[in-house]
Scaffold this motif. Structure first.
Motif, PDB file in Angstrom:
ATOM      1  N   ASN A 450      24.918  48.067  -0.151  1.00  0.00           N
ATOM      2  CA  ASN A 450      26.082  48.571   0.587  1.00  0.00           C
ATOM      3  C   ASN A 450      26.357  47.771   1.840  1.00  0.00           C
ATOM      4  O   ASN A 450      27.496  47.442   2.146  1.00  0.00           O
ATOM      5  N   ASN A 451      25.266  47.462   2.593  1.00  0.00           N
ATOM      6  CA  ASN A 451      25.417  46.669   3.815  1.00  0.00           C
ATOM      7  C   ASN A 451      25.977  45.302   3.488  1.00  0.00           C
ATOM      8  O   ASN A 451      26.872  44.811   4.186  1.00  0.00           O
ATOM      9  N   ALA A 452      25.451  44.680   2.401  1.00  0.00           N
ATOM     10  CA  ALA A 452      25.925  43.348   2.029  1.00  0.00           C
ATOM     11  C   ALA A 452      27.422  43.391   1.738  1.00  0.00           C
ATOM     12  O   ALA A 452      28.174  42.497   2.143  1.00  0.00           O
ATOM     13  N   LYS A 454      29.537  45.694   2.922  1.00  0.00           N
ATOM     14  CA  LYS A 454      30.262  46.090   4.131  1.00  0.00           C
ATOM     15  C   LYS A 454      30.409  44.930   5.102  1.00  0.00           C
ATOM     16  O   LYS A 454      31.425  44.778   5.764  1.00  0.00           O
ATOM     17  N   TYR A 455      29.312  44.129   5.232  1.00  0.00           N
ATOM     18  CA  TYR A 455      29.310  43.118   6.286  1.00  0.00           C
ATOM     19  C   TYR A 455      29.586  41.706   5.762  1.00  0.00           C
ATOM     20  O   TYR A 455      28.975  40.755   6.189  1.00  0.00           O
ATOM     21  N   SER A 456      30.491  41.596   4.787  1.00  0.00           N
ATOM     22  CA  SER A 456      30.928  40.275   4.329  1.00  0.00           C
ATOM     23  C   SER A 456      32.443  40.196   4.506  1.00  0.00           C
ATOM     24  O   SER A 456      33.143  41.180   4.242  1.00  0.00           O
ATOM     25  N   SER A 478      20.714  39.430  -0.877  1.00  0.00           N
ATOM     26  CA  SER A 478      21.301  38.471   0.058  1.00  0.00           C
ATOM     27  C   SER A 478      22.819  38.430  -0.067  1.00  0.00           C
ATOM     28  O   SER A 478      23.390  38.802  -1.093  1.00  0.00           O
ATOM     29  N   ASP A 479      23.411  38.034   1.073  1.00  0.00           N
ATOM     30  CA  ASP A 479      24.877  37.930   1.077  1.00  0.00           C
ATOM     31  C   ASP A 479      25.269  36.694   1.869  1.00  0.00           C
ATOM     32  O   ASP A 479      24.416  36.055   2.499  1.00  0.00           O
ATOM     33  N   HIS A 480      26.550  36.346   1.851  1.00  0.00           N
ATOM     34  CA  HIS A 480      27.030  35.237   2.665  1.00  0.00           C
ATOM     35  C   HIS A 480      27.977  35.762   3.729  1.00  0.00           C
ATOM     36  O   HIS A 480      28.999  35.169   4.031  1.00  0.00           O
ATOM     37  N   TYR A 497      20.899  52.163  15.516  1.00  0.00           N
ATOM     38  CA  TYR A 497      21.336  50.878  16.072  1.00  0.00           C
ATOM     39  C   TYR A 497      22.391  50.223  15.197  1.00  0.00           C
ATOM     40  O   TYR A 497      22.257  50.115  14.000  1.00  0.00           O
ATOM     41  N   ARG A 498      23.454  49.758  15.853  1.00  0.00           N
ATOM     42  CA  ARG A 498      24.476  48.985  15.158  1.00  0.00           C
ATOM     43  C   ARG A 498      24.779  47.760  16.006  1.00  0.00           C
ATOM     44  O   ARG A 498      24.803  47.835  17.227  1.00  0.00           O
ATOM     45  N   CYS A 499      25.023  46.622  15.337  1.00  0.00           N
ATOM     46  CA  CYS A 499      25.211  45.387  16.093  1.00  0.00           C
ATOM     47  C   CYS A 499      26.451  45.454  16.971  1.00  0.00           C
ATOM     48  O   CYS A 499      27.375  46.233  16.726  1.00  0.00           O
ATOM     49  N   GLY A 500      26.435  44.594  17.998  1.00  0.00           N
ATOM     50  CA  GLY A 500      27.529  44.607  18.970  1.00  0.00           C
ATOM     51  C   GLY A 500      28.795  43.946  18.437  1.00  0.00           C
ATOM     52  O   GLY A 500      29.879  44.141  18.998  1.00  0.00           O
ATOM     53  N   GLY A 509      29.855  53.256   9.571  1.00  0.00           N
ATOM     54  CA  GLY A 509      28.401  53.227   9.451  1.00  0.00           C
ATOM     55  C   GLY A 509      27.775  54.204  10.415  1.00  0.00           C
ATOM     56  O   GLY A 509      28.418  54.642  11.378  1.00  0.00           O
ATOM     57  N   SER A 510      26.530  54.558  10.144  1.00  0.00           N
ATOM     58  CA  SER A 510      25.850  55.543  10.981  1.00  0.00           C
ATOM     59  C   SER A 510      24.681  54.925  11.729  1.00  0.00           C
ATOM     60  O   SER A 510      24.106  55.527  12.619  1.00  0.00           O
ATOM     61  N   GLY A 511      24.290  53.697  11.335  1.00  0.00           N
ATOM     62  CA  GLY A 511      23.122  53.087  11.970  1.00  0.00           C
ATOM     63  C   GLY A 511      21.819  53.664  11.454  1.00  0.00           C
ATOM     64  O   GLY A 511      20.765  53.465  12.051  1.00  0.00           O
ATOM     65  N   LEU A 512      21.900  54.397  10.351  1.00  0.00           N
ATOM     66  CA  LEU A 512      20.677  55.026   9.829  1.00  0.00           C
ATOM     67  C   LEU A 512      20.056  54.249   8.669  1.00  0.00           C
ATOM     68  O   LEU A 512      18.853  54.282   8.461  1.00  0.00           O
ATOM     69  N   GLY A 513      20.936  53.541   7.903  1.00  0.00           N
ATOM     70  CA  GLY A 513      20.511  52.946   6.640  1.00  0.00           C
ATOM     71  C   GLY A 513      19.227  52.135   6.741  1.00  0.00           C
ATOM     72  O   GLY A 513      18.248  52.425   6.057  1.00  0.00           O
ATOM     73  N   LEU A 514      19.203  51.124   7.618  1.00  0.00           N
ATOM     74  CA  LEU A 514      18.043  50.233   7.668  1.00  0.00           C
ATOM     75  C   LEU A 514      16.796  50.934   8.196  1.00  0.00           C
ATOM     76  O   LEU A 514      15.691  50.622   7.776  1.00  0.00           O
ATOM     77  N   SER A 515      17.005  51.897   9.118  1.00  0.00           N
ATOM     78  CA  SER A 515      15.815  52.596   9.624  1.00  0.00           C
ATOM     79  C   SER A 515      15.192  53.416   8.491  1.00  0.00           C
ATOM     80  O   SER A 515      13.974  53.527   8.397  1.00  0.00           O
TER      81      SER A 515
HETATM   82  P1  ADP Z   1      25.117  50.957   9.329  1.00  0.00           P
HETATM   83  O1  ADP Z   1      25.405  52.345   8.867  1.00  0.00           O
HETATM   84  O2  ADP Z   1      25.733  50.649  10.634  1.00  0.00           O
HETATM   85  O3  ADP Z   1      25.397  49.916   8.299  1.00  0.00           O
HETATM   86  P2  ADP Z   1      22.357  50.157   9.038  1.00  0.00           P
HETATM   87  O4  ADP Z   1      21.129  50.725   9.611  1.00  0.00           O
HETATM   88  O5  ADP Z   1      22.444  50.022   7.566  1.00  0.00           O
HETATM   89  O6  ADP Z   1      23.571  50.986   9.633  1.00  0.00           O
HETATM   90  O7  ADP Z   1      22.544  48.733   9.678  1.00  0.00           O
HETATM   91  C1  ADP Z   1      22.394  48.556  11.062  1.00  0.00           C
HETATM   92  C2  ADP Z   1      23.229  47.382  11.543  1.00  0.00           C
HETATM   93  O8  ADP Z   1      22.689  46.178  11.053  1.00  0.00           O
HETATM   94  C3  ADP Z   1      24.636  47.394  11.060  1.00  0.00           C
HETATM   95  O9  ADP Z   1      25.451  48.165  11.904  1.00  0.00           O
HETATM   96  C4  ADP Z   1      25.006  45.918  11.119  1.00  0.00           C
HETATM   97  O10 ADP Z   1      25.391  45.560  12.432  1.00  0.00           O
HETATM   98  C5  ADP Z   1      23.714  45.234  10.804  1.00  0.00           C
HETATM   99  N1  ADP Z   1      23.622  44.829   9.409  1.00  0.00           N
HETATM  100  C6  ADP Z   1      22.968  45.466   8.409  1.00  0.00           C
HETATM  101  N2  ADP Z   1      23.059  44.779   7.242  1.00  0.00           N
HETATM  102  C7  ADP Z   1      23.779  43.665   7.517  1.00  0.00           C
HETATM  103  C8  ADP Z   1      24.234  42.557   6.708  1.00  0.00           C
HETATM  104  N3  ADP Z   1      23.945  42.453   5.403  1.00  0.00           N
HETATM  105  N4  ADP Z   1      24.963  41.594   7.321  1.00  0.00           N
HETATM  106  C9  ADP Z   1      25.247  41.671   8.620  1.00  0.00           C
HETATM  107  N5  ADP Z   1      24.857  42.698   9.440  1.00  0.00           N
HETATM  108  C10 ADP Z   1      24.146  43.698   8.871  1.00  0.00           C
END
Ligand code: ADP
Length: 557
Positions: A450-452, A454-456, A478-480, A497-500, A509-515
């Protein structure tokens, strides 16, 4: 613009006022105090004061001891009216019984009597005898001249219950220091206005060998309180003419005395000296200050460390609080959008006005996708709250990971390709069964996929591989896409945490996925890592450990 305090500055101010200021004040006071002590030589002065006190005690003890020796002899002195022969006999007896005295004299101006007697116990000692005789002759020459005034003086003193007067001084004889001394008193049987005088002189050898050593020992014993763990006071008595010890305590180790006192009432001319063995007061003062400065320094460091830790903790808590409030806003937003979409498309379908079958298909698909997104979000939140409350439980089962990954991706394949992504899937054939919680691992994979997506931005690529390496099974996504700056690569695994990057904030996004991913993987004894470069794309790798048996099998293969 109105100037307002941010929460952070407020916190800093409070920390400053509540902890830092008092701590700094305390330290400053400690240093000021020690500096003052150093400047005023307070420690040295205190020890010197103590030493002075000890020397006063030495004077008192000298008095007491001399008194004990003089009084019994004085009371036995013969009556001046008894005649010279009887007086001489009595004096000899007194001297024999009191070996501490060198000679005795009785003089009466009226009867013209001057009787001197020398210590009979030392009759064989020529030098002693000669010296005593000389002293007696000397006295015979001046006493008649002084007797009247001395008698008056002694009578006056007797009213104050003082019955004798002491006189002592150092003289040189044959290049040796000699202590001449005499105790004067009025003998019994003397009329009120008569000038008569009795005299006793301490034997110098007795003073040096017995009297002073005993007094010194007594003084040191009674000043036990002055002893430091390693240093003991030492005392000596010397002549005013040189600083060589005449009598010294056994622990006298030379060096400069710290405090001196010249006795002027009894056994005059003796200079009492005191110091510590093995050290000087200055050294002790310096050591004390050094010790205290070191301790103060150590405490200050601890305080600074404490303040730093407190500050760090508080700012971390504040960050978390901020992230939490962002989270609530994000989640509400995320819940609202799919719900609105679902409602909109459902209503359109309900009206039944669509003309093509494809349109119906598309609307149903959107509704399905949006509800899937909703449930995955809600699942994430539920999982997260379980983890936070420590109630998350995993059901580990031997699982075929290849099958799990493939079937999870299959449900998404259509959606991925629909979004215009190039999708590469690489699943090795040699993956052994691994003990995992099926649902949790599937959810981790979905979060990464999902992140891949969302963030492409324009380079739409998604790669998923599963392979075996170094005693573990690795799942790579992996993504590009937009990538993650190095400084944020560790933080993205923290909750909320979510990137700036502004793009991130346009994406829901909720910032929960990766944690969650990290928590799940760690609960499996593995770990998750990211390799990424901004604008280049990201690669997330989950490593799950194999059992020992599987690993040894691998090593042998
Ligand atoms: P979110 O719900 O914001 O996606 P995650 O915990 O999944 O929360 O991710 C935290 C943050 O990490 C994201 O807000 C994003 O800034 C960054 N991030 C996660 N996956 C990627 C990715 N594949 N490419 C770029 N940034 C990513």
């Amino acid at each position: 613009m109105k100037w307002r305090l941010t929460d952070r500055t407020k916190m800093l101010l409070k920390l400053e006022l509540a902890i830092t200021l008092p701590a700094v004040a305390l330290m400053a006071f400690g240093i000021w105090n020690l500096k003052n002590m150093q400047r005023d030589k307070a420690i040295e002065a205190a020890i010197q004061q103590n030493f002075r006190h000890v020397l006063m005690i030495a004077q008192e003890k000298t008095w007491d001891k001399a008194n004990e020796l003089i009084e019994p002899a004085r009371k036995q002195f013969p009556n001046v009216n008894e005649g010279e022969a009887k007086i001489k006999e009595d004096l000899n007896r007194i001297l024999r019984e009191n070996p501490q005295f060198a000679y005795a004299i009785v003089y009466d101006k009226n009867c013209h009597i001057f009787v001197g007697a020398i210590q009979p116990n030392r009759a064989h000692d020529e030098g002693f005898w000669e010296h005593a005789q000389e002293a007696i002759d000397n006295t015979a020459s001046w006493l008649p001249l002084q007797a009247v005034s001395m008698s008056d003086h002694l009578r006056m003193m007797a009213e104050k219950d003082m019955h004798y007067e002491f006189y002592g001084e150092w003289t040189s004889r044959h290049r040796r220091h000699v202590y001449s001394n005499e105790v004067f008193f009025i003998p019994p049987g003397v009329g009120k206005d008569e000038a008569a005088m009795a005299l006793l002189s301490f034997d110098q050898d007795y003073l040096q060998d017995k009297f002073f050593p005993a007094v010194i020992k007594d003084v040191l014993h009674s000043s036990m309180g002055l002893r430091k763990a390693s240093n003991q006071p030492a005392i000596m008595v010397h002549t005013p003419r040189d600083s060589e010890p005449w009598v010294a305590s056994a622990n006298w180790d030379g060096g400069k005395p710290e405090v001196e006192y010249s006795s002027d009432e009894i056994l005059q001319g003796m200079v009492w000296s005191i110091k510590y063995t093995g050290t000087t007061i200055a050294e002790m003062g310096a050591k004390f200050l050094h010790y205290n400065f070191t301790i103060l320094g150590a405490i200050s460091l601890l305080m600074i460390g404490g303040i730093f830790l407190t500050y760090r903790n508080i700012s971390r808590e504040m960050n978390l609080a901020r992230l939490k409030s962002d989270f609530v806003a994000n989640v509400s937003h995320e819940l609202r959008t799919p719900l609105a979409l679902i409602r909109l498309y459902a209503e359109t379908l309900e009206l039944g006005r669509l003309n093509s079958k494809e349109k119906y298909q598309e609307y149903f698909r959107i509704i399905r996708e949006e509800s899937e997104r909703l449930s995955s979000l809600i699942n994430n939140i539920l999982d997260f709250s379980r983890i936070e409350a420590g109630r998350k439980e995993y059901e580990f089962k031997e699982t075929d990971l290849s099958e799990l990954v493939r079937s999870t991706l299959d449900t998404y394949r259509f959606q991925i390709e629909q979004n215009g992504f190039t999708f590469e899937e690489n699943i090795s054939k040699d993956i052994p069964p691994v003990n995992v919680d099926r649902e949790a691992i599937a959810r981790s994979l979905l979060n990464l996929v999902n992140n891949a997506l969302k963030y492409s931005k324009d380079k739409k690529y998604l790669g998923v591989s599963l392979y075996r390496a170094n005693g573990s099974v690795k799942l790579e996504v992996s993504d590009h896409g937009i990538g993650i700056p190095p400084a944020e690569q560790e933080k993205i695994f923290e909750k909320f945490y979510r990137c700036g990057d502004p793009l991130v904030h346009n994406v829901k996004g909720s910032g929960l996925g990766l944690s969650l991913v990290r928590h799940i993987v760690r609960a499996h004894g593995g770990d998750v890592k990211v390799e990424s470069a901004p604008e280049q794309g990201s690669k997330f790798t989950i490593a799950l450990p194999l059992t020992r048996a599987q690993r040894t099998g691998e090593a042998m293969a």
